[in-house]
Motif scaffolding. Sequence first.
Motif, PDB file in Angstrom:
ATOM      1  N   PRO A 128      33.841  39.880  47.215  1.00 21.56           N
ATOM      2  CA  PRO A 128      32.463  39.643  47.529  1.00 21.56           C
ATOM      3  C   PRO A 128      31.283  41.456  47.406  1.00 21.56           C
ATOM      4  O   PRO A 128      30.850  41.292  46.751  1.00 21.56           O
ATOM      5  N   VAL A 129      32.406  41.809  48.044  1.00 23.15           N
ATOM      6  CA  VAL A 129      32.060  43.634  47.944  1.00 23.15           C
ATOM      7  C   VAL A 129      32.375  44.512  46.761  1.00 23.15           C
ATOM      8  O   VAL A 129      34.245  44.413  47.225  1.00 23.15           O
ATOM      9  N   GLY A 130      31.461  45.550  46.287  1.00 20.16           N
ATOM     10  CA  GLY A 130      32.885  45.601  45.459  1.00 20.16           C
ATOM     11  C   GLY A 130      33.170  47.254  46.399  1.00 20.16           C
ATOM     12  O   GLY A 130      32.641  47.386  47.599  1.00 20.16           O
ATOM     13  N   TYR A 131      34.172  48.038  45.421  1.00 19.37           N
ATOM     14  CA  TYR A 131      34.330  49.349  46.203  1.00 19.37           C
ATOM     15  C   TYR A 131      34.637  50.656  45.337  1.00 19.37           C
ATOM     16  O   TYR A 131      34.783  50.411  44.315  1.00 19.37           O
ATOM     17  N   ASP A 132      34.818  51.593  45.607  1.00 22.84           N
ATOM     18  CA  ASP A 132      35.445  53.069  44.424  1.00 22.84           C
ATOM     19  C   ASP A 132      36.155  52.899  43.987  1.00 22.84           C
ATOM     20  O   ASP A 132      35.704  52.961  42.139  1.00 22.84           O
ATOM     21  N   ALA A 133      37.220  52.701  43.833  1.00 24.52           N
ATOM     22  CA  ALA A 133      38.314  51.864  42.925  1.00 24.52           C
ATOM     23  C   ALA A 133      38.235  51.079  42.071  1.00 24.52           C
ATOM     24  O   ALA A 133      39.283  50.693  41.660  1.00 24.52           O
ATOM     25  N   LEU A 134      37.853  50.188  41.655  1.00 22.74           N
ATOM     26  CA  LEU A 134      37.019  48.854  41.522  1.00 22.74           C
ATOM     27  C   LEU A 134      37.156  49.098  40.135  1.00 22.74           C
ATOM     28  O   LEU A 134      38.704  49.001  39.573  1.00 22.74           O
ATOM     29  N   PRO A 135      37.247  49.860  39.690  1.00 24.93           N
ATOM     30  CA  PRO A 135      36.609  50.374  37.914  1.00 24.93           C
ATOM     31  C   PRO A 135      38.954  50.635  37.802  1.00 24.93           C
ATOM     32  O   PRO A 135      39.756  50.040  36.871  1.00 24.93           O
ATOM     33  N   ALA A 136      39.197  51.258  38.924  1.00 32.18           N
ATOM     34  CA  ALA A 136      40.052  51.814  38.136  1.00 32.18           C
ATOM     35  C   ALA A 136      41.889  50.473  38.686  1.00 32.18           C
ATOM     36  O   ALA A 136      42.448  50.661  37.932  1.00 32.18           O
ATOM     37  N   ASP A 137      40.914  49.454  39.386  1.00 31.83           N
ATOM     38  CA  ASP A 137      42.209  48.570  39.973  1.00 31.83           C
ATOM     39  C   ASP A 137      41.806  48.037  38.594  1.00 31.83           C
ATOM     40  O   ASP A 137      43.541  46.999  37.757  1.00 31.83           O
ATOM     41  N   VAL A 138      41.042  47.211  37.799  1.00 34.30           N
ATOM     42  CA  VAL A 138      40.744  47.392  36.812  1.00 34.30           C
ATOM     43  C   VAL A 138      41.282  47.677  35.734  1.00 34.30           C
ATOM     44  O   VAL A 138      42.338  46.088  34.552  1.00 34.30           O
ATOM     45  N   ALA A 139      41.556  48.694  35.718  1.00 36.08           N
ATOM     46  CA  ALA A 139      42.315  49.102  34.211  1.00 36.08           C
ATOM     47  C   ALA A 139      43.626  48.901  34.545  1.00 36.08           C
ATOM     48  O   ALA A 139      44.223  48.888  33.218  1.00 36.08           O
ATOM     49  N   GLN A 140      43.925  49.073  35.295  1.00 36.36           N
ATOM     50  CA  GLN A 140      45.550  49.100  35.568  1.00 36.36           C
ATOM     51  C   GLN A 140      46.192  47.668  35.773  1.00 36.36           C
ATOM     52  O   GLN A 140      46.684  47.170  35.301  1.00 36.36           O
ATOM     53  N   SER A 141      45.007  46.357  36.134  1.00 36.18           N
ATOM     54  CA  SER A 141      44.944  45.268  35.456  1.00 36.18           C
ATOM     55  C   SER A 141      45.167  44.888  33.884  1.00 36.18           C
ATOM     56  O   SER A 141      46.063  43.889  34.086  1.00 36.18           O
ATOM     57  N   MET A 142      44.802  45.674  33.788  1.00 36.36           N
ATOM     58  CA  MET A 142      44.208  45.398  31.741  1.00 36.36           C
ATOM     59  C   MET A 142      45.315  46.380  31.381  1.00 36.36           C
ATOM     60  O   MET A 142      46.553  45.800  30.512  1.00 36.36           O
ATOM     61  N   GLU A 143      45.838  47.481  32.087  1.00 39.77           N
ATOM     62  CA  GLU A 143      47.255  47.433  31.768  1.00 39.77           C
ATOM     63  C   GLU A 143      48.449  47.207  31.613  1.00 39.77           C
ATOM     64  O   GLU A 143      49.215  46.690  30.943  1.00 39.77           O
ATOM     65  N   LYS A 144      48.939  46.688  33.158  1.00 39.36           N
ATOM     66  CA  LYS A 144      49.862  45.357  33.594  1.00 39.36           C
ATOM     67  C   LYS A 144      49.674  43.896  32.519  1.00 39.36           C
ATOM     68  O   LYS A 144      50.425  43.120  31.712  1.00 39.36           O
ATOM     69  N   PHE A 145      48.568  43.189  32.254  1.00 37.20           N
ATOM     70  CA  PHE A 145      48.513  42.129  31.380  1.00 37.20           C
ATOM     71  C   PHE A 145      48.769  42.420  30.030  1.00 37.20           C
ATOM     72  O   PHE A 145      49.482  41.598  29.726  1.00 37.20           O
ATOM     73  N   SER A 146      48.764  44.091  29.348  1.00 36.12           N
ATOM     74  CA  SER A 146      48.951  44.135  28.128  1.00 36.12           C
ATOM     75  C   SER A 146      50.415  44.585  28.079  1.00 36.12           C
ATOM     76  O   SER A 146      50.479  45.134  26.618  1.00 36.12           O
ATOM     77  N   THR A 147      51.165  44.914  28.999  1.00 34.42           N
ATOM     78  CA  THR A 147      52.548  45.291  28.698  1.00 34.42           C
ATOM     79  C   THR A 147      53.699  44.375  28.195  1.00 34.42           C
ATOM     80  O   THR A 147      53.392  42.854  28.840  1.00 34.42           O
ATOM     81  N   ASP A 148      54.321  45.206  26.978  1.00 34.33           N
ATOM     82  CA  ASP A 148      55.199  43.535  26.232  1.00 34.33           C
ATOM     83  C   ASP A 148      54.365  42.653  26.017  1.00 34.33           C
ATOM     84  O   ASP A 148      55.101  41.875  25.898  1.00 34.33           O
ATOM     85  N   LYS A 149      52.860  42.726  25.719  1.00 36.51           N
ATOM     86  CA  LYS A 149      52.991  41.266  25.024  1.00 36.51           C
ATOM     87  C   LYS A 149      51.208  41.596  25.035  1.00 36.51           C
ATOM     88  O   LYS A 149      49.949  42.652  25.222  1.00 36.51           O
ATOM     89  N   THR A 150      50.611  40.884  23.331  1.00 30.65           N
ATOM     90  CA  THR A 150      49.160  40.833  23.607  1.00 30.65           C
ATOM     91  C   THR A 150      48.378  40.061  24.725  1.00 30.65           C
ATOM     92  O   THR A 150      48.469  39.499  24.133  1.00 30.65           O
ATOM     93  N   LEU A 151      47.089  41.057  24.955  1.00 31.61           N
ATOM     94  CA  LEU A 151      46.134  40.187  25.643  1.00 31.61           C
ATOM     95  C   LEU A 151      45.768  39.441  24.826  1.00 31.61           C
ATOM     96  O   LEU A 151      44.695  39.825  24.187  1.00 31.61           O
ATOM     97  N   GLU A 152      45.499  37.882  24.400  1.00 29.74           N
ATOM     98  CA  GLU A 152      44.408  37.109  23.722  1.00 29.74           C
ATOM     99  C   GLU A 152      43.892  36.105  24.493  1.00 29.74           C
ATOM    100  O   GLU A 152      42.598  36.150  23.897  1.00 29.74           O
ATOM    101  N   GLY A 153      43.399  37.087  25.830  1.00 29.62           N
ATOM    102  CA  GLY A 153      41.660  36.073  26.531  1.00 29.62           C
ATOM    103  C   GLY A 153      42.030  36.876  28.092  1.00 29.62           C
ATOM    104  O   GLY A 153      42.430  37.095  28.559  1.00 29.62           O
ATOM    105  N   LEU A 154      40.812  36.972  28.399  1.00 27.71           N
ATOM    106  CA  LEU A 154      40.524  37.758  29.962  1.00 27.71           C
ATOM    107  C   LEU A 154      39.249  36.689  31.123  1.00 27.71           C
ATOM    108  O   LEU A 154      38.589  36.743  30.210  1.00 27.71           O
ATOM    109  N   VAL A 155      39.710  36.320  31.414  1.00 28.47           N
ATOM    110  CA  VAL A 155      38.771  35.185  32.571  1.00 28.47           C
ATOM    111  C   VAL A 155      38.080  36.565  33.596  1.00 28.47           C
ATOM    112  O   VAL A 155      39.002  36.579  34.715  1.00 28.47           O
TER     113      VAL A 155
END
Length: 238
Positions: free
Chosen positions: A56-83
């Motif tokens: 519900p509420v944003g926080y300072d580390a939110l962009p970094a958490d999104v970037a870290q999640s993108m890295e995990k989604f892309s590890t050892d596979k091709t990320l084909e879509g994001l919701v």
Amino acid sequence: VDRVRGPAGSSVTLDVQTPGAPERSVEVQRGKLTSTGKLKASAIPGTNYGYLLFPPVGYDALPADVAQSMEKFSTDKTLEGLVIDLRIASSTRGWPLEDMFTMFNDGPLGEFYNRNDKQLVEVTGQDTFTSQDVPLVILVGQNTTGFPEIFAASLQMHDRAVVIGETTPGAVETTTDFYLPDGSQAFIATTSFVLPNGDEIGTSGVIPSIPIEASWDDVLPKKDPVLDRAIETLDEQQ
């Protein structure tokens, strides 16, 4: 109320009454309210899609958490879509609008304006683990307000994302607080936002590309009609 405002650590005395009981005074200690909600990221089973539920509420580390999640989604596979699920995202202050837009798109975000000034927001996109190219679906609803609305509407206008869900309230105005002579405080909307194509989100809200009326009462652990439609949409884009 004997005192309605003051520094953290001070107290407020409230006169309260339970039905059928005498009135009593309660002393409440003042303190800073801090949200503990964080981004929730998961892979959608049976797919190469990622899912991000914004708090519900944003926080300072939110962009970094999104970037870290993108890295995990892309590890050892091709990320084909994001919701990107913004159905409970409802903040303005502290929500990293420009950082998020920079991650997923490039160019003009839109324009903030008030009675005296206009400010165009334009960013230079930065790819973060295919964030600039991955197919996007954004989920919105009646509880999506503030900067998350601007984020969703601008990506939709740029044909960067498909928006699914319910029309949002259009609560994108930022407020200025004014102290009154009696010590009370008024919050008055002073700044609004317009998209590069001239659409006024504060008037229309974010109108989904694919409208689905489904409140949180209709969402179960393994039954979410809005998320199911998002997966179908990503499947159609493959």
